[in-house]
Design an enzyme around this catalytic site. Structure first.
Site, PDB file in Angstrom:
ATOM      1  N   ASP A 267       1.222  -1.206   0.193  1.00  0.00           N
ATOM      2  CA  ASP A 267      -0.063  -0.200  -0.311  1.00  0.00           C
ATOM      3  C   ASP A 267       0.790   1.261   0.160  1.00  0.00           C
ATOM      4  O   ASP A 267       1.834   1.262   0.166  1.00  0.00           O
ATOM      5  CB  ASP A 267      -0.634  -0.253   0.875  1.00  0.00           C
TER       6      ASP A 267
HETATM    7  C1  BGC Z   1      -5.125   3.497  -0.055  1.00  0.00           C
HETATM    8  C2  BGC Z   1      -5.273   2.397  -1.148  1.00  0.00           C
HETATM    9  C3  BGC Z   1      -5.247   2.758  -2.602  1.00  0.00           C
HETATM   10  C4  BGC Z   1      -3.222   3.769  -2.497  1.00  0.00           C
HETATM   11  C5  BGC Z   1      -3.494   4.694  -3.536  1.00  0.00           C
HETATM   12  C6  BGC Z   1      -4.070   4.237  -0.564  1.00  0.00           C
HETATM   13  O1  BGC Z   1      -3.436   5.534   0.828  1.00  0.00           O
HETATM   14  O2  BGC Z   1      -5.040   2.951   1.333  1.00  0.00           O
HETATM   15  O3  BGC Z   1      -6.370   1.780  -0.974  1.00  0.00           O
HETATM   16  O4  BGC Z   1      -5.112   1.896  -3.431  1.00  0.00           O
HETATM   17  O5  BGC Z   1      -3.796   4.422  -1.681  1.00  0.00           O
HETATM   18  O6  BGC Z   1      -4.286   5.304  -4.532  1.00  0.00           O
END
Ligand code: BGC
Length: 727
Positions: A267
């Site tokens: 993530d």
């Molecule tokens: C989120 C993810 C997301 C990523 C990219 C993160 O903060 O938890 O689900 O895909 O950002 O935007």
């Protein structure tokens, strides 16, 4: 305007548009060279320098990881997800301007799950896959399949359900739908990221059986049945180790046990240290820079960048570890046609995509309560009062990373006006103000009450706001980063609804939210209650059609709606994380309906509940032992006046087992459409896994011989047929 240009055409146009910094589209897939065999993965890998390899395993912009231009290896371009292709970003994360990125906005995850329609799961994924391909992206960051454990989680709307079986079934369809279009999914967030509070630091504890029976099955199915090509490691710690550093989660379970051969992506900024994360099978470190320089991050300083090169150079880490990661990335690139250029072009904003958005919205609406007032008949209503700020509110831009720049979004008010035209006079009063900390507003309530009193019927459209009421402050509902403060309707809506119902008892309450709110103040007085989720670009049309009987509701709750927060297992048996940032799943297996059944707590609305304008009769249950497992057969008849669809649910109970088991567990479901008077025979085959439980001492699944009961019903609490079988 429709955006009708392919990735290659977009890449050509980029300089013209002055958008050289767009996250996607700078480096398109290298076209096949006529007659020359493209180099295979090992050849490419063998030709790469350490620096080039390391360039591929960390972010080099907000949504790309690096490629190697001289070897014809493009950047891997990612996008959120999960219910639409997110707007374009510059390479430094801010929103790209001057680009036509408005696309199809599908209903959110909980709405998709509420359809209980596996074919729609596939169709939903197909739309996303086609639009992702069209926008020149390689990976869509979805589906979100974290188990819905706590009603307060800010991100429940993005997930699917509290139940592992429903989770798996809907996730598999979604993944196949996307990946059949030649782009990869990223199943997230692995694992147990079930709250947003301090998500990068909380430590989740749970026993092994709960992990295996509740939290893992969705990911297992995503990998083994769906063939998910990438998995996103979650922010949180799991049993003391960050998910992106966990040898147990990534090596032992995901790779060795589930046989996952794809790419594990972190993530965004979920990596905290170089060696512990590089040493496990995490493949790509994604993120933006969280320092003050975050708009101009130094990607070379990422944990999987220069610091990692240094560890290889000084002999701490073997280069083969890097090779393994790069090999997996190259293989995924091959699978999604990044070298051959064979990926289908995809499509964007087609009427077919909008029709899928509409169908999912139609089938997601859950009629929670109806005393017979619905459906409304146009002829009976001269004046309709629509009350509630949400009636006029759009949601596509809300929620954080799942935000979508929607081509259009039909609000509830517009949907009603579209449907009713000049036949019915439709008034609207907001009734409450959406503002940080806003409470009941006597002036707004008075205006709403006057409108309600003057109308033949009232449609109240309220709920949560799906986003931040003030940028990144403490006032967020159904939004990333922040959990909800409680389960109450905000902005004084309880007071407003009570006043509106007192002024006109013919009031229908429709709620837009990712999950349950406390309805005790007014539910007994409402003539009908509809759970409308965030219904995507066609949500308003779907709601209007359902209220006026043009669509017969067929959605069922994918999670239990507790009457009050204290009744939900994460609050009754566990607690919200304290200052030690520990999320201890002391409720164990008692997630969702498994808790309500075992502890005999009455929910406001049960898992699997949802009413129809027609009625269904269940009969002739047969249970036989066949080659593949237990064959469950039954006949369902539409005994009411209109066509409708029913979700037939099969629950299993083990009567005697060495370890305590839930009173009922969903092990099969099917959605079936029937004309009035029509009937159909439905069959399910329940394999060994439907009867087994995980024994932590034996470290494996066990099927204990004995009597099992099979309960078939219209909800987990509306069981129509029961039978027993000896195994
Ligand atoms: C989120 C993810 C997301 C990523 C990219 C993160 O903060 O938890 O689900 O895909 O950002 O935007």
């Amino acid at each position: 305007m429709l955006w009708s240009m392919s990735r290659r055409r977009l890449a050509n146009l980029v300089p013209l548009l002055g958008l050289l910094s767009l996250a996607g589209g700078c480096q398109g897939p290298s076209p096949p060279t006529d007659g020359v065999q493209a180099p295979d993965v090992e050849t490419r890998l063998g030709a790469m320098t350490l620096e080039e390899k390391v360039g591929m395993i960390h972010a080099n912009s907000a949504f790309t990881s690096g490629g190697v231009e001289r070897l014809g290896i493009p950047e891997l371009v990612m996008t959120d997800g999960p219910h639409g292709v997110r707007h374009e970003h510059t390479r430094y994360y801010d929103k790209a301007t001057g680009v036509e990125d408005a696309g199809t906005y599908l209903p959110v995850g909980t709405a998709l799950a509420a359809t209980w329609n596996q074919e729609l799961g596939y169709a939903f994924g197909e739309v996303l896959g086609r639009e992702t391909a069209f926008r020149g992206k390689d990976v869509i960051l979805g589906p979100g399949i974290n188990i819905i454990r706590d009603p307060l989680n800010g991100r429940n709307f993005e997930y699917l359900t509290e139940d592992p079986y429903l989770n798996a079934r809907m996730a598999v369809g979604y993944i196949k739908g996307v990946q059949d279009q030649g782009v990869a999914t990223s199943v997230k967030h692995y694992i147990a990221n079930s709250l947003e509070y301090e998500r990068r630091f909380v430590n989740v504890q749970m026993d092994e059986r709960t992990f295996r029976e509740i939290y893992l099955p969705g990911f297992r199915a995503a990998v083994q049945e769906g063939g998910a090509l990438t998995v996103m490691a979650a922010y949180n710690k799991f049993r003391g180790a960050w998910c992106a550093e966990s040898a147990f989660l990534l090596d032992d379970v995901l790779r060795d046990e589930l046989g996952f051969e794809g790419v594990v992506v972190s993530d965004w900024n979920a990596v905290h240290r170089t060696l512990p994360a590089a040493g496990v099978s995490l493949d790509i470190e994604m993120g933006t820079d969280l320092s003050q320089e975050w708009l101009k991050p130094d990607y070379d300083a990422f944990f999987f960048a220069d610091p990692l090169i240094e560890l290889v150079r000084n002999g701490t880490l073997d280069e083969s570890v890097v090779d393994d990661k790069v090999r997996r990335i190259l293989k995924v690139m091959e699978r999604i046609h990044m070298f051959s250029g064979d990926r289908p072009e995809g499509a964007y904003n087609t009427p077919e995509h909008q029709a899928v958005a509409r169908r999912v919205a139609d089938e997601s609406l859950v009629l929670l309560h109806n005393d017979g007032f619905l459906p409304l008949a146009r002829g009976d209503i001269g004046k309709l009062a629509v009350v509630g700020a949400n009636a006029d509110r759009k949601h596509a831009g809300g929620g954080g990373s799942s935000q979508v720049n929607a081509l259009y979004e039909v609000t509830a008010l517009e949907g009603l006006r579209n449907l009713l035209g000049d036949d019915v006079e439709v008034t609207w009063s907001p009734g409450y103000a959406v503002a940080p900390g806003a409470v009941a507003d006597p002036g707004l309530i008075r205006a709403a009450v006057d409108a309600a009193a003057a109308a033949d019927a009232v449609i109240y459209v309220g709920g949560l706001v799906h986003g931040y009421t003030d940028a990144w402050d403490d006032n967020a509902f159904d939004a990333e980063v922040l959990d909800k403060p409680d389960m109450m309707l905000p902005f004084g809506q309880d007071e407003l609804i009570e006043a509106v119902i007192a002024a006109n008892p013919n009031t229908v309450i429709a709620l837009q939210s990712g999950g349950p709110v406390d309805m005790r103040a007014w539910a007994p007085q409402a003539r009908a209650i509809v759970q409308a989720w965030y219904g995507g670009m066609e949500g308003g049309n779907a709601l209007a059609a359902m209220l006026f009987g043009e669509v017969n509701p067929s959605g069922k709750l994918p999670m239990t709606f507790p009457a009050r927060l204290e009744d939900s297992p994460a609050h009754a048996l566990a607690s919200y994380p304290d200052e030690n940032l520990l999320i201890d799943h002391t409720e164990g297996l008692h997630v969702g309906y498994r808790y309500f059944d075992a502890y005999d707590v009455s929910p406001a609305f049960a898992f699997g509940h949802g009413l129809s304008y027609t009625s269904f009769e269940y009969a002739d249950l047969s249970l036989t032992r066949g080659q593949e497992g237990v064959e469950v057969g039954l006949r369902v008849t539409n005994t009411g006046p209109v066509a409708g669809a029913e979700v037939v649910q099969v629950y299993v109970r083990d009567h005697q087992s060495s370890l305590k088991r839930p009173i009922r567990e969903l092990k099969g479901f099917d959605k079936i459409e029937l004309a009035p008077g029509a009937s159909a025979r439905i069959e399910f085959v329940l394999g060994e896994d439907a009867f087994s439980y995980y024994d932590p001492v034996k470290a494996g699944w066990v099927l204990e011989p004995g009597a099992f009961s099979i309960a078939v019903g219209s909800s987990s609490r509306d069981i129509r047929l029961r039978g027993e079988i000896e195994l």
